[in-house]
Scaffold this active site. Structure first.
Site, mmCIF file in Angstrom:
data_model
loop_
_atom_site.group_PDB
_atom_site.id
_atom_site.type_symbol
_atom_site.label_atom_id
_atom_site.label_comp_id
_atom_site.label_asym_id
_atom_site.label_seq_id
_atom_site.Cartn_x
_atom_site.Cartn_y
_atom_site.Cartn_z
ATOM 1 C CB SER A 113 -13.261 -8.573 -27.622
ATOM 2 O OG SER A 113 -12.233 -9.479 -27.314
ATOM 3 C CG ASP A 152 -14.825 -15.320 -32.441
ATOM 4 O OD1 ASP A 152 -13.818 -15.915 -32.025
ATOM 5 O OD2 ASP A 152 -15.296 -14.303 -31.891
ATOM 6 C CG HIS A 212 -12.678 -11.983 -31.692
ATOM 7 N ND1 HIS A 212 -13.645 -12.460 -30.819
ATOM 8 C CD2 HIS A 212 -11.976 -11.049 -30.984
ATOM 9 C CE1 HIS A 212 -13.527 -11.856 -29.654
ATOM 10 N NE2 HIS A 212 -12.524 -10.994 -29.727
#
Length: 634
Positions: free
Chosen positions: A295, A537, A588
């Site tokens: 991320s 996602d 995610h």
């Protein structure tokens, strides 16, 4: 070729999944499979059939907090319904001195996340493949090879207090982000908690008298668990350990995600310490290092690759990355940002808060209002690093976007639909106009922070990229700068697809004159509670997940050394029995526990990265190839 233990396990899991599917004809309803398929197709078109969502988990946690807050609100009012501060003080003292939070913590740790308590042992063993990947691969001969540095994502590094001012004393060396101490402080000492979490709006650093620092180590840095029972990196760590990794050959490079990247170095010397660790690892182990990021951590890693070689900064020289970095593993990286950041900065909202019912919204507003949330987030330069980059060429305009489909007239290029009240039509703002809208509702301090630290455009020529490579504010943007000249380095990009994700927002003005998500807007298909949904996602839409790695890094302008880039997509296929989605979830965060992802990561770090090939589950190439990166003709 004999079948391996791991392949047997996967085959058993597939057979188990088949056994859980609805039979061809359901006797109680008399619906045949073809008819069921037609019904499901209609349902999907109307938005009636949904996979289990991450939002359910967040809503559950938010609901628990709101429920407690609601009880507190009623508890601190007298018989006439008037707020009684003495009752609040008494209640706070009672709760603060009791073991209530420890009791809650213990219960949730053992029960809330024990989703497998009703399964038999055979089913459990077949469905826990995310834990067993490393053990199986060790039996097949995979073992430790390259040292590893893991860079976590936004909010997943714990922050602990080192302050001694007034309310701070009782929280010394306790985590005010990422622990039960955080929840306790939020509920019983909200003002003190906010004073610690918010940064000085002018400097972007700690306010006077406050010291909040990133916790260190695997568990302390949330590499293991965010709060007890909610894992983040633990599956990857367990599998690494299974093939020979331990603290001497891997590091969790936690950081204060609130800070802008320049302030990370100014206050904590974060990038300097990271450079020294990598150099030390190569010296001790005799091998280059593999960077694994998730991320926002992928943005931090990309910035580091620019910083470390720059004269006057890392001073590593033009060959440092090639000499020290074996591979860069980018997992669900927010390299060009996400619309979700825009809504958080505009109004302190996102999908999970917009989908709360009216009672929950009322409770949340009374406890921690939109205005308070937005005010806090705007002081955090690190969060702002994830605003969308690339402008309208990447994200589209008010009539067209590369990731549009044929389902209707609504273009994904409209990032904000805004109206003053319900009787007005919505004005449509593309990504560039949405930035203007954000600037109109934020302070001069916020605008100065953005201008000083970040750039959100796109460089059209190689010469422009080379100039940008010397400008620190550009280092956050892979569409304005290039990868380092490191022909021996490899890049592997993994992300999930197939989960509804925020792409745009409907906004209106509330009674106080502030913009808020208009949750009354729904169309039953693409718009849910004022939020335009598309594939992704759950946090990053497809265009954000794959444009850089599938398009920009295939050009000499942004990848001058022609570094090998592998793109690997994972279809989101959550298990209905598992709160976190199980070993096939590609959401995610939960993707870090995906068995296939763990297998690919272990192959790369064990020196078998050549076994990892491109794998796609979406129409990503079709989408990114609609965008022309050639210099526009005048």
């Amino acid at each position: 070729m004999p079948i391996t233990k791991r392949q047997k396990r996967v085959k058993n899991k597939e057979q188990t999944n088949k056994s859980l599917k609805v039979p061809e004809e359901t006797e109680s309803f008399g619906v045949t499979e073809p008819e069921a398929t037609k019904i499901e197709a209609v349902g999907k078109k109307k938005g009636l059939f949904r996979k289990p969502k991450f939002g359910r988990r967040v809503n559950f946690i938010l609901g628990a907090i709101i429920g407690i807050c609601g009880a507190l609100i009623f508890a601190v009012h007298n018989d006439d319904g008037i707020f009684d501060p003495t009752a609040l003080e008494a209640l706070g003292a009672k709760l603060g001195s009791s073991d209530l939070f420890e009791d809650i913590k213990g219960f949730l740790s053992h029960h809330m996340f024990d989703e497998s308590s009703t399964m038999d042992s055979k089913t459990r063993s077949q469905l826990s493949t995310e834990i067993d990947v490393g053990l199986d691969m060790r039996e097949e001969g995979y073992s430790y090879h390259y040292p590893v540095v893991m860079t976590p994502g936004v909010i997943s590094s714990g922050l602990e207090s080192w302050s001694f001012r007034n309310c701070s004393v009782s929280y010394f060396r306790k985590r005010l982000w990422g622990s039960w101490s955080m929840l306790k402080a939020m509920l019983l000492d909200k003002q003190c908690w906010l004073e610690h979490l918010m940064l000085d709006p002018k400097t972007g650093l700690d306010p006077p008298g406050i010291k909040l620092r990133a916790a260190q180590g695997f568990e302390a840095a949330l590499a293991d668990f965010f709060i007890t029972g909610y894992w983040i990196w633990s599956k990857i760590i367990e599998n690494l350990a299974a093939i020979g990794y331990e603290p001497n050959n891997m590091l969790s490079a936690s950081y204060d995600w609130r800070l802008s990247y320049s302030n990370l170095e100014e206050r904590d010397r974060y990038f300097s310490k990271l450079k020294l660790f990598i150099e030390f690892s190569k010296l001790v182990h005799g091998r280059k290092v593999v960077l694994i990021s998730h991320s926002m951590g992928s943005q931090v890693s990309y910035y580091f690759l620019k910083w470390v070689e720059a004269e006057g900064f890392g001073n590593g020289g033009p060959s440092w990355v090639n000499d020290h970095i074996e591979s860069f593993i980018n997992i669900s990286g927010s390299l060009i940002g996400t619309p979700k950041t825009l809504s958080a900065l505009l109004s302190g909202e996102m999908k999970d808060t917009a989908q709360l019912n009216q009672f929950s919204v009322y409770g949340l507003e009374k406890f921690f209002s939109r205005a308070e949330r937005a005010m806090m987030v705007r002081t955090m330069g690190g969060v702002s690093s994830m605003l969308p980059k690339g402008g309208n060429l990447i994200w589209g305009n008010t009539s067209w976007a590369a990731d549009d489909d044929d389902s209707g007239d609504l273009s994904n290029g409209v990032m904000i639909h805004y109206r003053n009240d319900a009787s007005d039509p919505h004005s449509r703002f593309d990504s560039e106009q949405a930035f203007d809208f954000l600037n109109n509702v934020t302070s001069d301090d916020f605008k100065n922070m953005l201008k000083t630290n970040y750039s959100h455009g796109l460089a059209w020529t190689k010469e422009e990229v080379e100039r940008n490579n010397k400008i620190p504010a550009k280092w956050i943007n892979p569409l304005e700068t290039s990868l380092p000249y490191a022909p021996d380095m490899k890049i592997y990009c993994f992300h999930g697809v197939g989960k509804p994700t925020e792409r745009g927002y409907f906004y209106s003005k509330n009674d106080e004159g502030h913009p808020v998500i208009d949750s009354s807007v729904n169309d039953g298909t693409k718009i849910e509670n004022g939020i335009v949904m598309d594939d992704g996602d759950g946090t990053l839409p497809l265009i954000a997940l794959g444009f850089v790695s599938n398009k920009a890094w295939n050009t000499e302008r942004f990848n001058p050394a022609n570094i090998s880039v592998v793109n690997y997509e994972l279809r989101h296929d959550p298990a209905s029995f598992d709160l976190r989605g199980g070993p096939r979830s590609a959401e995610h965060v939960d993707i870090l526990g995906h068995s296939e992802l763990n297998e690919m990561v272990l192959k790369i770090i064990s020196g078998h990265g050549d076994e990892v090939k491109d794998h796609r589950e979406s129409n990503m190439l079709e989408i990114v190839n609609r965008i022309n990166l050639d210099y526009p003709e005048k």
